[in-house]
Design a protein around this motif. Structure first.
Motif, short mmCIF file in Angstrom:
data_model
loop_
_atom_site.label_atom_id
_atom_site.label_comp_id
_atom_site.label_asym_id
_atom_site.label_seq_id
_atom_site.Cartn_x
_atom_site.Cartn_y
_atom_site.Cartn_z
N VAL A 49 -0.80 6.80 14.48
CA VAL A 49 -1.98 6.10 14.99
C VAL A 49 -1.66 5.40 16.32
O VAL A 49 -2.39 5.55 17.31
CB VAL A 49 -2.51 5.08 13.95
CG1 VAL A 49 -3.63 4.23 14.54
CG2 VAL A 49 -2.99 5.80 12.70
N GLY A 50 -0.56 4.68 16.36
CA GLY A 50 -0.20 3.94 17.56
C GLY A 50 0.10 4.82 18.76
O GLY A 50 -0.36 4.54 19.87
N SER A 51 0.85 5.90 18.56
CA SER A 51 1.21 6.75 19.70
C SER A 51 0.00 7.47 20.27
O SER A 51 -0.10 7.64 21.49
CB SER A 51 2.30 7.76 19.31
OG SER A 51 1.83 8.65 18.32
N HIS A 52 -0.93 7.89 19.42
CA HIS A 52 -2.14 8.52 19.95
C HIS A 52 -2.96 7.52 20.76
O HIS A 52 -3.43 7.84 21.85
CB HIS A 52 -2.98 9.10 18.81
CG HIS A 52 -2.48 10.40 18.31
ND1 HIS A 52 -1.58 10.50 17.27
CD2 HIS A 52 -2.71 11.67 18.71
CE1 HIS A 52 -1.30 11.76 17.05
NE2 HIS A 52 -1.97 12.50 17.92
N LEU A 53 -3.11 6.32 20.24
CA LEU A 53 -3.88 5.30 20.96
C LEU A 53 -3.23 4.97 22.30
O LEU A 53 -3.91 4.88 23.32
CB LEU A 53 -4.02 4.05 20.10
CG LEU A 53 -4.90 2.94 20.66
CD1 LEU A 53 -6.29 3.44 20.98
CD2 LEU A 53 -4.96 1.78 19.68
N VAL A 54 -1.92 4.83 22.32
CA VAL A 54 -1.21 4.54 23.58
C VAL A 54 -1.41 5.67 24.58
O VAL A 54 -1.64 5.43 25.77
CB VAL A 54 0.29 4.29 23.31
CG1 VAL A 54 1.10 4.32 24.59
CG2 VAL A 54 0.48 2.96 22.59
N ARG A 55 -1.36 6.90 24.10
CA ARG A 55 -1.56 8.05 24.99
C ARG A 55 -2.98 8.06 25.56
O ARG A 55 -3.17 8.29 26.75
CB ARG A 55 -1.29 9.36 24.25
CG ARG A 55 -1.26 10.56 25.17
CD ARG A 55 -0.66 11.79 24.53
NE ARG A 55 -0.79 11.83 23.09
CZ ARG A 55 -1.57 12.68 22.43
NH1 ARG A 55 -2.30 13.55 23.07
NH2 ARG A 55 -1.61 12.66 21.11
#
Length: 109
Positions: A76-82
């Motif tokens: 969830v976090g890595s997609h949002l950061v991207r």
């Protein structure tokens, strides 16, 4: 079930929540209600999460078995950061009892 939460500061919480729900919906069951500013995530491993757009922030919650928390926080976090690369979003998870979880941020160039 163990729980993890993150408060992501952003001027565009609705946009990012909608984008996250849409993208994760390819492999999970997701929903997003633009009017209420709330959404849900249901992962294949039985974990679940919520998205809540508030003034100036996107609130994220996850509930899953302990062995899956790192994985789901990362997904969830890595997609949002991207998605929020230009805004340099940082997703710092906090688990039950105030224990720190994982953190996702833009990689240094």
């Amino acid at each position: 079930m163990p729980r993890s939460e993150a408060r992501v500061a952003t001027d565009r919480p609705h946009r990012y929540a909608k984008q996250l729900a849409s993208h994760l919906g390819r492999r999970s069951t997701t929903s997003w209600d633009e009017e209420s500013g709330e959404g849900s995530l249901l992962f294949q491993n039985g974990g679940r999460g919520s998205l809540t757009a508030t003034e100036g922030a996107l609130l994220l919650t996850l509930e899953t078995e302990s062995e899956h928390l790192d994985l789901l926080e990362g997904v969830v976090g890595s997609h949002l950061v991207r998605f929020g690369t230009k805004d340099e979003l940082v997703v710092a998870w906090t688990r039950d009892g105030g224990e720190p979880g994982t953190t996702q941020r833009k990689d240094s160039d």
